[in-house]
Scaffold this motif. Structure first.
Motif, PDB file in Angstrom:
ATOM      1  N   SER A 282     -64.274 -11.178  13.160  1.00  0.00           N
ATOM      2  CA  SER A 282     -63.398 -10.000  13.261  1.00  0.00           C
ATOM      3  C   SER A 282     -62.487 -10.104  14.465  1.00  0.00           C
ATOM      4  O   SER A 282     -61.306  -9.732  14.408  1.00  0.00           O
ATOM      5  CB  SER A 282     -64.243  -8.724  13.347  1.00  0.00           C
ATOM      6  OG  SER A 282     -64.889  -8.464  12.118  1.00  0.00           O
ATOM      7  N   GLU A 283     -63.011 -10.610  15.572  1.00  0.00           N
ATOM      8  CA  GLU A 283     -62.194 -10.742  16.782  1.00  0.00           C
ATOM      9  C   GLU A 283     -61.045 -11.727  16.562  1.00  0.00           C
ATOM     10  O   GLU A 283     -59.900 -11.470  16.958  1.00  0.00           O
ATOM     11  CB  GLU A 283     -63.056 -11.210  17.962  1.00  0.00           C
ATOM     12  CG  GLU A 283     -64.078 -10.190  18.436  1.00  0.00           C
ATOM     13  CD  GLU A 283     -65.293 -10.085  17.525  1.00  0.00           C
ATOM     14  OE1 GLU A 283     -65.467 -10.954  16.621  1.00  0.00           O
ATOM     15  OE2 GLU A 283     -66.076  -9.138  17.693  1.00  0.00           O
ATOM     16  N   GLY A 284     -61.342 -12.851  15.926  1.00  0.00           N
ATOM     17  CA  GLY A 284     -60.288 -13.828  15.660  1.00  0.00           C
ATOM     18  C   GLY A 284     -59.249 -13.301  14.691  1.00  0.00           C
ATOM     19  O   GLY A 284     -58.045 -13.557  14.846  1.00  0.00           O
ATOM     20  N   ILE A 285     -59.691 -12.556  13.671  1.00  0.00           N
ATOM     21  CA  ILE A 285     -58.754 -11.979  12.707  1.00  0.00           C
ATOM     22  C   ILE A 285     -57.851 -10.967  13.385  1.00  0.00           C
ATOM     23  O   ILE A 285     -56.630 -10.941  13.167  1.00  0.00           O
ATOM     24  CB  ILE A 285     -59.525 -11.348  11.533  1.00  0.00           C
ATOM     25  CG1 ILE A 285     -60.226 -12.446  10.727  1.00  0.00           C
ATOM     26  CG2 ILE A 285     -58.598 -10.527  10.646  1.00  0.00           C
ATOM     27  CD1 ILE A 285     -61.241 -11.928   9.739  1.00  0.00           C
ATOM     28  N   SER A 286     -58.424 -10.133  14.245  1.00  0.00           N
ATOM     29  CA  SER A 286     -57.625  -9.144  14.976  1.00  0.00           C
ATOM     30  C   SER A 286     -56.572  -9.818  15.841  1.00  0.00           C
ATOM     31  O   SER A 286     -55.404  -9.390  15.881  1.00  0.00           O
ATOM     32  CB  SER A 286     -58.546  -8.276  15.839  1.00  0.00           C
ATOM     33  OG  SER A 286     -57.812  -7.365  16.613  1.00  0.00           O
ATOM     34  N   ALA A 287     -56.957 -10.883  16.510  1.00  0.00           N
ATOM     35  CA  ALA A 287     -56.005 -11.600  17.361  1.00  0.00           C
ATOM     36  C   ALA A 287     -54.883 -12.220  16.538  1.00  0.00           C
ATOM     37  O   ALA A 287     -53.716 -12.211  16.944  1.00  0.00           O
ATOM     38  CB  ALA A 287     -56.738 -12.673  18.169  1.00  0.00           C
ATOM     39  N   GLU A 288     -55.216 -12.743  15.357  1.00  0.00           N
ATOM     40  CA  GLU A 288     -54.203 -13.350  14.494  1.00  0.00           C
ATOM     41  C   GLU A 288     -53.216 -12.297  13.981  1.00  0.00           C
ATOM     42  O   GLU A 288     -52.005 -12.530  13.931  1.00  0.00           O
ATOM     43  CB  GLU A 288     -54.878 -14.068  13.329  1.00  0.00           C
ATOM     44  CG  GLU A 288     -53.930 -14.632  12.281  1.00  0.00           C
ATOM     45  CD  GLU A 288     -53.018 -15.745  12.794  1.00  0.00           C
ATOM     46  OE1 GLU A 288     -52.168 -16.214  12.004  1.00  0.00           O
ATOM     47  OE2 GLU A 288     -53.163 -16.159  13.964  1.00  0.00           O
ATOM     48  N   LEU A 289     -53.716 -11.138  13.610  1.00  0.00           N
ATOM     49  CA  LEU A 289     -52.826 -10.075  13.137  1.00  0.00           C
ATOM     50  C   LEU A 289     -51.900  -9.602  14.254  1.00  0.00           C
ATOM     51  O   LEU A 289     -50.699  -9.367  14.030  1.00  0.00           O
ATOM     52  CB  LEU A 289     -53.646  -8.900  12.586  1.00  0.00           C
ATOM     53  CG  LEU A 289     -54.503  -9.190  11.348  1.00  0.00           C
ATOM     54  CD1 LEU A 289     -55.280  -7.943  10.937  1.00  0.00           C
ATOM     55  CD2 LEU A 289     -53.654  -9.682  10.185  1.00  0.00           C
ATOM     56  N   ALA A 290     -52.433  -9.472  15.458  1.00  0.00           N
ATOM     57  CA  ALA A 290     -51.600  -9.067  16.590  1.00  0.00           C
ATOM     58  C   ALA A 290     -50.519 -10.107  16.876  1.00  0.00           C
ATOM     59  O   ALA A 290     -49.384  -9.763  17.236  1.00  0.00           O
ATOM     60  CB  ALA A 290     -52.478  -8.849  17.826  1.00  0.00           C
ATOM     61  N   ARG A 291     -50.870 -11.376  16.720  1.00  0.00           N
ATOM     62  CA  ARG A 291     -49.889 -12.444  16.952  1.00  0.00           C
ATOM     63  C   ARG A 291     -48.766 -12.393  15.923  1.00  0.00           C
ATOM     64  O   ARG A 291     -47.581 -12.598  16.240  1.00  0.00           O
ATOM     65  CB  ARG A 291     -50.592 -13.800  16.891  1.00  0.00           C
ATOM     66  CG  ARG A 291     -49.696 -14.993  17.197  1.00  0.00           C
ATOM     67  CD  ARG A 291     -50.389 -16.320  16.912  1.00  0.00           C
ATOM     68  NE  ARG A 291     -50.580 -16.555  15.496  1.00  0.00           N
ATOM     69  CZ  ARG A 291     -49.639 -17.029  14.666  1.00  0.00           C
ATOM     70  NH1 ARG A 291     -48.419 -17.291  15.125  1.00  0.00           N
ATOM     71  NH2 ARG A 291     -49.907 -17.216  13.387  1.00  0.00           N
ATOM     72  N   LEU A 292     -49.130 -12.100  14.668  1.00  0.00           N
ATOM     73  CA  LEU A 292     -48.151 -12.129  13.587  1.00  0.00           C
ATOM     74  C   LEU A 292     -47.236 -10.911  13.555  1.00  0.00           C
ATOM     75  O   LEU A 292     -46.094 -11.002  13.083  1.00  0.00           O
ATOM     76  CB  LEU A 292     -48.880 -12.229  12.240  1.00  0.00           C
ATOM     77  CG  LEU A 292     -49.502 -13.567  11.869  1.00  0.00           C
ATOM     78  CD1 LEU A 292     -50.350 -13.422  10.611  1.00  0.00           C
ATOM     79  CD2 LEU A 292     -48.413 -14.618  11.651  1.00  0.00           C
ATOM     80  N   ALA A 293     -47.714  -9.783  14.001  1.00  0.00           N
ATOM     81  CA  ALA A 293     -47.001  -8.518  13.786  1.00  0.00           C
ATOM     82  C   ALA A 293     -45.526  -8.556  14.195  1.00  0.00           C
ATOM     83  O   ALA A 293     -44.665  -8.084  13.438  1.00  0.00           O
ATOM     84  CB  ALA A 293     -47.730  -7.382  14.490  1.00  0.00           C
ATOM     85  N   PRO A 294     -45.160  -9.087  15.357  1.00  0.00           N
ATOM     86  CA  PRO A 294     -43.733  -9.055  15.739  1.00  0.00           C
ATOM     87  C   PRO A 294     -42.834  -9.963  14.910  1.00  0.00           C
ATOM     88  O   PRO A 294     -41.606  -9.873  15.008  1.00  0.00           O
ATOM     89  CB  PRO A 294     -43.765  -9.523  17.205  1.00  0.00           C
ATOM     90  CG  PRO A 294     -45.170  -9.327  17.661  1.00  0.00           C
ATOM     91  CD  PRO A 294     -46.005  -9.572  16.457  1.00  0.00           C
ATOM     92  N   SER A 295     -43.417 -10.823  14.063  1.00  0.00           N
ATOM     93  CA  SER A 295     -42.613 -11.816  13.347  1.00  0.00           C
ATOM     94  C   SER A 295     -42.327 -11.437  11.895  1.00  0.00           C
ATOM     95  O   SER A 295     -41.836 -12.256  11.122  1.00  0.00           O
ATOM     96  CB  SER A 295     -43.328 -13.171  13.363  1.00  0.00           C
ATOM     97  OG  SER A 295     -44.563 -13.096  12.655  1.00  0.00           O
ATOM     98  N   GLY A 296     -42.597 -10.208  11.516  1.00  0.00           N
ATOM     99  CA  GLY A 296     -42.489  -9.824  10.123  1.00  0.00           C
ATOM    100  C   GLY A 296     -41.067  -9.695   9.610  1.00  0.00           C
ATOM    101  O   GLY A 296     -40.100  -9.566  10.371  1.00  0.00           O
TER     102      GLY A 296
END
Length: 697
Positions: A282-296
């Motif tokens: 869950s921690e890794g998934i959360s970090a990946e989503l946070a990384r992706l969010a500005p690039s949508g």
């Protein structure tokens, strides 16, 4: 159980009146049937020579009440008492019913016209038959109390006229009754299926029993995406009652005389797995989503939000997160299949019988017409039972065993089988003008894509998944500068449609962030909404009704806070206001008022029940729902660690159904989206602290 009547047998009939309504403009009448009325959607209505009235329902009944609502519509138009209408779940037949999948709160929206037409056409044909029989003007005849009455005391049963009526041409445009003559539609009506369910007579998928039926449980990979490397079935086969241990695409199935033998055999099974995703957390998934969010990619835009943010007097930045969620229907996944040399039959609690048929045809190598699906009642679905993974397993097992097999999931199996609501991350940037009104709104969303998961493909770069931005891209507030973006995350955990889909996530984050902005500007959250809803009077109206019902504007009881939220989904508008308190550190919802505009109403009782159901579902998710991932596998496996709201924690719920002449909107999923933000905005009012990550517990 007795199998439903076959389509061939049904259409052949025994001289009764059969009305077929199709989606196509072409088509030939079946033997003994009136010509198709060539309408946009619909179902079959049969009136037998014994005066029986049978309605074949192409939707799934999973508690939302469509069996009763459909019967009400036909009974009202036809002119027969409701208890005279017998209902059966329809076979798969795209020519007659179109795409048979129950989801998106579409049942009434897509079938209402055809059901009215079916009842009206049958009525007109019976009256025409009576007129011909009695040599009178059909306009002088009427159907009342389930009988046809004419001038000079003439009377006949429906059955006595059914054969003659079946030989008449069906009206191309059946004339509906005036609303003033409707006795059922729009009036609270008890459900038809309640007595059978109370007495235990209703057949759910898990109740299906066939001669020689075997039971199977499947050992699936403990982590997502795992595959069988090797297995040893010796100990499993030594368990009394175990017949076979076979590998199928989803794992290793233990097939036995009964469930206990199958489960005990599975516990003795030895399987070694390839687990390529064992590092997921869950921690890794959360970090990946946070990384992706500005690039949508942009899903919605107006004005110049970047300039507005730069020039703003006040700015607010916030991030919100929601976890994966299981559907957790009370009836766990199950399906029964009987694969023979040249055909296959399936009994299943399914929301998508057409998809089940097509998938079974691929597995068996049969043409679709060799597959017969018997839908049953569903003990809850919430979107999960619109998939075919569990029915596929039953087909594979029956094909291997050469006998009918029922696959049964335990609660632990059901929770671990993925197809969850996606985890999601939202980053907001908001700005206020000098008077404290919102002037800029930027919403960056990152989540796995349901549509990509459905297609079993990687998400396409830059592609917008509409299910992930609903409730966000259609933000109703007239904020002059707005941008909504979406980035799809490639995470190997299958995700699926969950009650109200993207609106269940985005209504929470947008309505809570709106409250934060309003309070930053010193504005009352209700008045701020109303000011910005000038182009959306339906939204404003439901907000005002829900607010008035809870006493908005008057001091809240000591130790409580009030919050409000509004949502638009599936063609309907709903607002909820919540009154909350704290018991120690734990939030407690004391009261919820709900106002909705779902257009024209069929059964108000069903609507109220669905609002209450949706509110419970939404509050459960917000307070305690989560699937946590460790070592590539789900942690939560039962209702012990995935609890649902208990009766003692239920708030008082008051629902107002607003009378409306708008088109029919959806109801089954409507109550869920505003529940979380109404409660959380109440906590914000009480504590001054926002809740930006769920669950609250």
């Amino acid at each position: 159980m007795s199998a439903p009547i076959s389509r061939r047998r049904f259409l052949a009939g025994s001289g009764g009146l059969v009305l077929a309504f199709t989606l196509t403009r072409a088509g030939k009448a079946a033997a003994g049937a009136a010509p198709p009325a060539n309408l946009e959607s619909g179902g079959f209505l049969r009136i037998g020579e014994d005066s029986s009235v049978t309605l074949f329902i192409p939707e799934a009944e999973m508690g939302q009440g469509i069996v009763t609502s459909f019967a009400m519509i036909v009974a009202d138009e036809l002119g027969v008492p409701l208890d005279r209408v017998r209902t059966e779940f329809a076979p798969v037949d795209e020519k007659s019913f179109g795409r048979q999948i129950t989801g998106g709160s579409r049942s009434i929206r897509t079938r209402y016209k055809s059901l009215r037409d079916a009842g009206a056409a049958a009525r007109q044909l019976l009256l025409a038959a009576a007129g011909a029989e009695w040599s009178v003007d059909p306009a002088a005849c009427r159907i009342d109390g389930g009988k046809v009455a004419g001038p000079e005391g003439k009377s006949s049963t429906l059955g006595a006229l059914a054969r003659r009526a079946s030989k008449l041409p069906a009206p191309a445009q059946p004339a509906w009754k005036p609303d003033a003559q409707l006795a059922l539609i729009g009036h609270p009506t008890p459900r038809l299926d309640t007595p059978a369910k109370v007495r235990g007579e209703a057949t759910y998928g898990i109740d299906v029993r066939l001669p020689g039926l075997l039971t199977a449980v499947v050992e699936r990979s403990p982590s997502f995406g795992g595959e069988v490397k090797r297995f040893d079935a010796a100990k499993a086969k030594a368990v009394p009652g175990v017949r076979q241990v076979v590998q199928i695409p989803s794992g290793v199935a233990v097939i036995a005389d009964h469930f206990w033998a199958a489960r005990t055999g599975r516990e003795a099974l030895e399987v070694e797995w390839n687990e390529p995703n064992a590092s997921l957390s869950s921690e890794g998934i959360s970090a990946e989503l946070a990384r992706l969010a500005p690039s949508g990619a942009e899903a919605a835009k107006r004005g110049d939000p970047d300039r507005a943010l730069a020039d703003a007097k006040q700015r607010l930045e916030a991030t919100y997160e929601v976890p994966y969620l299981a559907h957790a229907p009370m009836e766990p996944l199950n399906a029964t299949a009987d694969v023979k040399a040249d055909r296959c039959e399936i009994w299943a609690p399914t929301q998508a019988p057409g998809m089940v048929r097509d998938s079974a045809a691929r597995i068996c190598g049969f043409p679709p017409e060799r597959i017969q699906v018997h839908p049953t009642f569903l003990g809850g679905g919430f979107g999960r039972k619109a998939n075919t993974d569990y029915t596929d397993e039953a087909v594979h097992c029956s094909k291997k065993a050469g006998k009918p097999v029922q696959v049964v999931y335990t609660r632990e199996d059901d929770m671990a089988a993925a197809q969850y609501r996606p985890a999601a991350y939202s980053r907001f940037l908001g700005a206020l003008d000098a008077q404290g009104w919102p002037v800029a709104w930027v919403h960056q969303i990152a989540s796995p894509s349901i549509l990509a998961s459905m297609a079993r493909s990687k998400p396409a770069p830059g592609r917008i998944d509409g299910t992930s931005v609903e409730g966000a891209a259609n933000l109703p507030y007239a904020i002059p500068n707005l941008r909504v973006t979406y980035a799809a995350a490639d995470i190997p955990i299958p995700v699926w449609f969950w009650r109200s889909v993207g609106s269940s996530i985005n209504t929470y984050v947008t309505e809570c962030f709106f409250d934060e902005l309003a309070r930053l500007g010193g504005k009352d959250p209700l008045q701020a909404r109303l000011r910005l809803l000038g182009e959306h009077p339906r939204h404003a109206r439901v907000l005002q009704v829900a607010a008035e019902k809870i006493g908005w504007g008057k001091p809240a009881p000591s130790g409580t806070g009030r919050g409000i939220a509004v949502a638009e989904c599936f063609g309907s508008i709903v607002a909820q206001a919540a009154e909350v308190t704290l018991e120690g550190d734990a939030p407690r919802v004391l009261r919820v008022t709900c106002a909705l505009d779902c257009g024209k109403v069929v059964n108000p009782s069903t609507i109220v029940a669905q609002m209450e159901s949706g509110i419970v579902y939404g509050l459960t998710a917000a307070l305690q729902g989560r699937i946590t991932i460790e070592a590539g596998r789900p942690v939560q496996r039962t209702f012990y660690d995935y609890p649902v709201l208990r009766m003692a924690a239920m708030p008082r719920i008051d629902t107002v159904v607003i009378q409306s002449d708008e088109a029919h909107g959806g109801v089954g999923e409507l109550g869920t989206p505003p529940a979380a933000p109404a409660m959380i905005n109440g906590l914000l009012a009480l504590t001054g602290k926002p809740v930006r990550k769920l669950p609250i517990s």
